[in-house]
Motif scaffolding. Structure first.
Motif, short mmCIF file in Angstrom:
data_model
loop_
_atom_site.label_atom_id
_atom_site.label_comp_id
_atom_site.label_asym_id
_atom_site.label_seq_id
_atom_site.Cartn_x
_atom_site.Cartn_y
_atom_site.Cartn_z
N ASP A 257 45.97 -13.50 -2.22
CA ASP A 257 46.22 -14.21 -0.96
C ASP A 257 47.04 -15.48 -1.20
N TYR A 258 46.67 -16.23 -2.21
CA TYR A 258 47.35 -17.50 -2.49
C TYR A 258 48.80 -17.27 -2.90
N ASN A 259 49.01 -16.40 -3.89
CA ASN A 259 50.37 -16.20 -4.40
C ASN A 259 51.28 -15.56 -3.36
N LYS A 260 50.74 -14.66 -2.56
CA LYS A 260 51.53 -14.06 -1.50
C LYS A 260 51.95 -15.12 -0.48
N ALA A 261 51.01 -16.01 -0.14
CA ALA A 261 51.33 -17.07 0.82
C ALA A 261 52.41 -18.00 0.28
N VAL A 262 52.31 -18.35 -0.99
CA VAL A 262 53.32 -19.22 -1.60
C VAL A 262 54.69 -18.55 -1.57
N PHE A 263 54.73 -17.28 -1.92
CA PHE A 263 56.01 -16.55 -1.91
C PHE A 263 56.61 -16.51 -0.51
N LEU A 264 55.75 -16.21 0.49
CA LEU A 264 56.25 -16.08 1.86
C LEU A 264 56.73 -17.43 2.41
N MET A 265 55.98 -18.49 2.10
CA MET A 265 56.40 -19.81 2.58
C MET A 265 57.71 -20.24 1.95
N SER A 266 58.01 -19.70 0.77
CA SER A 266 59.28 -20.01 0.10
C SER A 266 60.39 -19.07 0.52
N ASN A 267 60.06 -18.19 1.48
CA ASN A 267 61.03 -17.22 2.01
C ASN A 267 61.56 -16.25 0.96
N PHE A 268 60.71 -15.95 -0.04
CA PHE A 268 61.09 -14.94 -1.02
C PHE A 268 60.93 -13.55 -0.41
N LYS A 269 61.82 -12.67 -0.76
CA LYS A 269 61.72 -11.28 -0.33
C LYS A 269 60.72 -10.56 -1.23
N LEU A 270 59.73 -9.93 -0.59
CA LEU A 270 58.66 -9.27 -1.35
C LEU A 270 58.55 -7.81 -0.96
N LEU A 271 58.05 -7.01 -1.91
CA LEU A 271 57.51 -5.69 -1.62
C LEU A 271 56.01 -5.80 -1.83
N ASP A 272 55.24 -5.23 -0.93
CA ASP A 272 53.80 -5.52 -0.90
C ASP A 272 53.05 -4.27 -0.46
N LEU A 276 49.09 -5.76 -4.37
CA LEU A 276 50.05 -6.20 -5.37
C LEU A 276 51.37 -6.53 -4.68
N THR A 277 51.94 -7.66 -5.03
CA THR A 277 53.28 -7.98 -4.57
C THR A 277 54.25 -7.82 -5.73
N ILE A 278 55.44 -7.35 -5.44
CA ILE A 278 56.48 -7.33 -6.46
C ILE A 278 57.68 -8.09 -5.91
N LYS A 279 58.28 -8.86 -6.79
CA LYS A 279 59.31 -9.82 -6.39
C LYS A 279 60.45 -9.77 -7.41
N GLU A 280 61.68 -9.79 -6.91
CA GLU A 280 62.82 -9.83 -7.81
C GLU A 280 62.91 -11.23 -8.43
N ASP A 281 62.87 -11.27 -9.77
CA ASP A 281 62.80 -12.56 -10.44
C ASP A 281 63.21 -12.36 -11.89
N ALA A 282 63.96 -13.30 -12.45
CA ALA A 282 64.43 -13.19 -13.83
C ALA A 282 63.36 -13.54 -14.86
N SER A 283 62.27 -14.17 -14.42
CA SER A 283 61.22 -14.59 -15.34
C SER A 283 60.42 -13.39 -15.85
N TYR A 284 59.80 -13.56 -17.02
CA TYR A 284 58.91 -12.52 -17.55
C TYR A 284 57.46 -12.72 -17.12
N SER A 285 57.11 -13.94 -16.77
CA SER A 285 55.72 -14.29 -16.52
C SER A 285 55.44 -14.37 -15.02
N SER A 286 54.77 -13.37 -14.50
CA SER A 286 54.44 -13.34 -13.07
C SER A 286 53.00 -13.80 -12.87
#
Length: 352
Positions: A257-272, A276-286
């Motif tokens: 709930d927390y991480n999804k809310a943070v992603f959405l408030m940042s206007n990141f595009k998610l698959l959900d 589980l949410t998956i997000k396009e991101d260059a980092s290795y650590s999710s």
């Protein structure tokens, strides 16, 4: 102590651990010291979640079953066969252990003792009880081990070498603090999977095990997907639906709930898929309850990148798309010779 005595003690511990399973505990009256330890170990397993909310009985039993298999005589013999440990002069080796998954520091504990050294253990506050219990069992089997095992509550002192595991930030402190001692310093690492779209449904179901085992808290858990440009994520989501019950664990659900809310408030595009949410991101650590993904065009270019980033990566999962990749569903089933960070612990210990 002779190495055979120490090895035999761990074989006895392995036999003790074979009695415990998430499906059913089965008491074997031929196991040494069962009258002293069997019931107490079941009670400790059941209490583990009160000590650490992530240590559910299922996850603790999984770790115990893995070590029961690893501590079979044939596995120990195969692991030890390349090394000459007969001439080791016992040193005091300090261990600073992580606590992200149950018994995560047991391999270092085993390695120090079976190589003939004495161990000084500073456990994580997140995993204080399981290793201490197993140490008591070993001492009951072989009382000589009492002089070789010390658990440290305060500052780690009086050691000749150290193996320390922590975050990237604490690793910098460790490197400075232990600069005058032989050491292995472990930092944050993550595991990745390379998909090419040809995976079977079973492959992707097994990938769910690599993602969700221990709630994704381990360095061997997959936290990043590399997929081709035209990848169909529906295949992935259909396969991992088998792990949907993970959302019923309160700590995991809170993170979702927390991480999804943070992603959405940042206007990141998610698959959900609601667990589980998956997000396009260059980092290795999710973060927990999320996996990052990245598209690739050329597998050879991706191989070069992963090689360049190898100090950030623990495991690479694929259907043999890259050399030394791990099969789907196997990241949390390492062999004794699958060393963390690819640093040969026994080779390090044999040279002290």
């Amino acid at each position: 102590m002779l190495q055979n005595e120490i090895k035999s003690s761990f074989i006895a511990l392995g036999k003790f651990l074979t009695q415990f399973s998430f499906e059913k505990n089965t008491k074997d009256n031929t196991v040494l010291n069962n009258d002293l330890f069997y019931d107490d170990f079941i009670a400790l397993i059941e209490l583990s979640q009160s000590h650490n909310g992530w240590f559910t009985p299922e996850q603790v039993y999984y770790s115990i079953e893995s070590w029961a298999e690893a501590l079979q005589e044939n596995n120990l013999s195969e692991w030890l066969s390349p090394y000459d440990l007969s001439k080791i002069s016992a040193k005091k080796v300090g261990l600073i252990l992580a606590g992200n998954i149950p018994l995560v520091g047991f391999h270092d504990f085993l390695s120090v003792l079976i190589s003939g050294h004495d161990v000084l253990v500073k456990t994580s506050s997140n995993d204080q009880y399981l290793l201490k219990f197993l140490a008591k069992y070993l001492i009951a089997v072989q009382p000589k081990l009492a002089n070789k095992i010390t658990f440290v509550e305060g500052k780690l002192e009086g050691f000749d070498a150290v193996i320390a595991t922590g975050s990237n930030n604490t690793a910098r402190y460790f490197i400075y603090y232990f600069k005058d001692k032989p050491s292995i310093i472990r930092k944050n690492r993550n595991s990745v999977v390379i998909l090419d779209g040809k995976e079977t449904h079973e492959d992707l179901v097994n990938l769910g095990e690599d993602i969700f085992r221990f709630f994704g808290l381990g360095c061997r858990n997959v936290s990043k997907l590399f997929v081709p440009k035209d990848y169909d994520f529906d295949l992935f989501f259909k396969a991992i639906y088998e792990y949907r019950d993970v959302i019923y664990y309160e700590k995991y659900a809170n993170n979702y709930d927390y991480n999804k809310a943070v992603f959405l408030m940042s206007n990141f595009k998610l698959l959900d898929n609601e667990f589980l949410t998956i997000k396009e991101d260059a980092s290795y650590s999710s973060p927990i309850s999320s996996v990052f993904y990245e598209f690739y065009d050329d597998l050879e270019v991706l191989k070069i990148r992963l090689e360049a980033d190898n100090e950030q990566i623990q495991c690479v999962v694929s259907n043999n798309l890259v050399e030394n990749s791990i099969a789907f569903g196997q990241t949390q089933k390492p062999k004794l010779w699958d060393y963390a960070d690819n640093v040969d612990t026994l080779a390090f210990l044999s040279k002290l």
